[in-house]
Design a protein around this motif. Structure first.
Motif, PDB file in Angstrom:
ATOM      1  N   CYS A   1       0.853  -1.188   0.000  1.00  0.00           N
ATOM      2  CA  CYS A   1       0.000   0.000   0.000  1.00  0.00           C
ATOM      3  C   CYS A   1       0.892   1.242   0.000  1.00  0.00           C
ATOM      4  CB  CYS A   1      -0.992  -0.031   1.170  1.00  0.00           C
ATOM      5  SG  CYS A   1      -0.517   0.851   2.641  1.00  0.00           S
ATOM      6  N   PRO A   2       0.490   2.280  -0.709  1.00  0.00           N
ATOM      7  CA  PRO A   2       1.347   3.475  -0.870  1.00  0.00           C
ATOM      8  C   PRO A   2       1.781   4.114   0.449  1.00  0.00           C
ATOM      9  CG  PRO A   2      -0.489   3.554  -2.399  1.00  0.00           C
ATOM     10  CD  PRO A   2      -0.745   2.377  -1.487  1.00  0.00           C
ATOM     11  N   PHE A   3       0.885   4.160   1.429  1.00  0.00           N
ATOM     12  CA  PHE A   3       1.237   4.773   2.708  1.00  0.00           C
ATOM     13  C   PHE A   3       2.363   3.996   3.385  1.00  0.00           C
ATOM     14  CE2 PHE A   3       0.822   4.894   7.342  1.00  0.00           C
ATOM     15  CZ  PHE A   3       1.011   6.244   7.571  1.00  0.00           C
ATOM     16  N   ALA A   4       2.191   2.692   3.504  1.00  0.00           N
ATOM     17  CA  ALA A   4       3.203   1.863   4.173  1.00  0.00           C
ATOM     18  C   ALA A   4       4.516   1.882   3.389  1.00  0.00           C
ATOM     19  CB  ALA A   4       2.689   0.436   4.336  1.00  0.00           C
ATOM     20  N   LYS A   5       4.418   1.809   2.074  1.00  0.00           N
ATOM     21  CA  LYS A   5       5.617   1.828   1.241  1.00  0.00           C
ATOM     22  C   LYS A   5       6.424   3.103   1.483  1.00  0.00           C
ATOM     23  CE  LYS A   5       6.841   0.824  -3.568  1.00  0.00           C
ATOM     24  NZ  LYS A   5       7.901   1.811  -3.759  1.00  0.00           N
ATOM     25  N   GLY A   6       5.728   4.234   1.539  1.00  0.00           N
ATOM     26  CA  GLY A   6       6.394   5.502   1.784  1.00  0.00           C
ATOM     27  C   GLY A   6       7.074   5.547   3.139  1.00  0.00           C
ATOM     28  N   ARG A   7       6.417   5.008   4.149  1.00  0.00           N
ATOM     29  CA  ARG A   7       7.008   5.007   5.486  1.00  0.00           C
ATOM     30  C   ARG A   7       8.248   4.125   5.545  1.00  0.00           C
ATOM     31  NH1 ARG A   7       4.249   8.954   5.941  1.00  0.00           N
ATOM     32  NH2 ARG A   7       3.182   9.585   7.831  1.00  0.00           N
ATOM     33  N   PHE A   8       8.185   2.958   4.923  1.00  0.00           N
ATOM     34  CA  PHE A   8       9.345   2.068   4.922  1.00  0.00           C
ATOM     35  C   PHE A   8      10.510   2.689   4.166  1.00  0.00           C
ATOM     36  CE2 PHE A   8       6.605  -1.133   6.672  1.00  0.00           C
ATOM     37  CZ  PHE A   8       7.457  -2.038   7.294  1.00  0.00           C
ATOM     38  N   GLU A   9      10.226   3.467   3.144  1.00  0.00           N
ATOM     39  CA  GLU A   9      11.295   4.126   2.389  1.00  0.00           C
ATOM     40  C   GLU A   9      11.947   5.231   3.211  1.00  0.00           C
ATOM     41  OE1 GLU A   9       9.305   5.348  -1.173  1.00  0.00           O
ATOM     42  OE2 GLU A   9       9.411   3.347  -2.065  1.00  0.00           O
ATOM     43  N   ARG A  10      11.176   5.895   4.062  1.00  0.00           N
ATOM     44  CA  ARG A  10      11.696   7.031   4.829  1.00  0.00           C
ATOM     45  C   ARG A  10      12.281   6.656   6.182  1.00  0.00           C
ATOM     46  NH1 ARG A  10       7.601   9.719   2.331  1.00  0.00           N
ATOM     47  NH2 ARG A  10       6.053   9.570   3.971  1.00  0.00           N
ATOM     48  N   ILE A  11      11.791   5.584   6.787  1.00  0.00           N
ATOM     49  CA  ILE A  11      12.202   5.249   8.155  1.00  0.00           C
ATOM     50  C   ILE A  11      13.191   4.085   8.116  1.00  0.00           C
ATOM     51  CG2 ILE A  11      11.406   4.571  10.456  1.00  0.00           C
ATOM     52  CD1 ILE A  11       8.685   5.889   9.695  1.00  0.00           C
ATOM     53  N   SER A  12      14.480   4.435   8.207  1.00  0.00           N
ATOM     54  CA  SER A  12      15.527   3.428   8.029  1.00  0.00           C
ATOM     55  C   SER A  12      15.539   2.371   9.137  1.00  0.00           C
ATOM     56  CB  SER A  12      16.903   4.108   7.931  1.00  0.00           C
ATOM     57  OG  SER A  12      17.145   4.856   9.116  1.00  0.00           O
TER      58      SER A  12
END
Length: 93
Positions: free
Chosen positions: A74-85
């Motif tokens: 899902c776009p929301f989760a994908k974005g968070r995983f990309e930003r939160i190392s």
């Protein structure tokens, strides 16, 4: 801070407010070691309170405790995983 509940039978993490679902994140079990986040929804009245982040954090903690990798579709989760190392240890490569 709202309480996140994991409803394993329904394959979802939820946050309730007085019995109403304020936020929900659903997943699909691809294998015992791989869960796919397929949907995250925060009801309009609860947006901007960080509930989506609380759902993801709960899922990451569950994954760490159970040796599971997460594939965020899902776009929301994908974005968070990309930003939160810090979530990289449970991210499916």
């Amino acid at each position: 801070m709202h309480n996140v509940e994991h409803e394993a039978a329904n394959k979802r993490f939820i946050i309730q407010d007085n019995g109403d679902i304020a936020a929900v994140m659903t997943y699909v079990i691809s294998s015992p070691e791989l869960y796919i986040i397929d949907h995250t929804l925060v009801e309009n009245a609860y947006r901007g309170q960080g509930l989506g982040d609380q759902l993801i954090k709960a899922m990451v903690e569950y994954a760490r405790e159970n040796g599971i990798k997460i594939l965020p579709l899902c776009p929301f989760a994908k974005g968070r995983f990309e930003r939160i190392s810090e979530y990289a240890d449970v991210l499916h490569q």
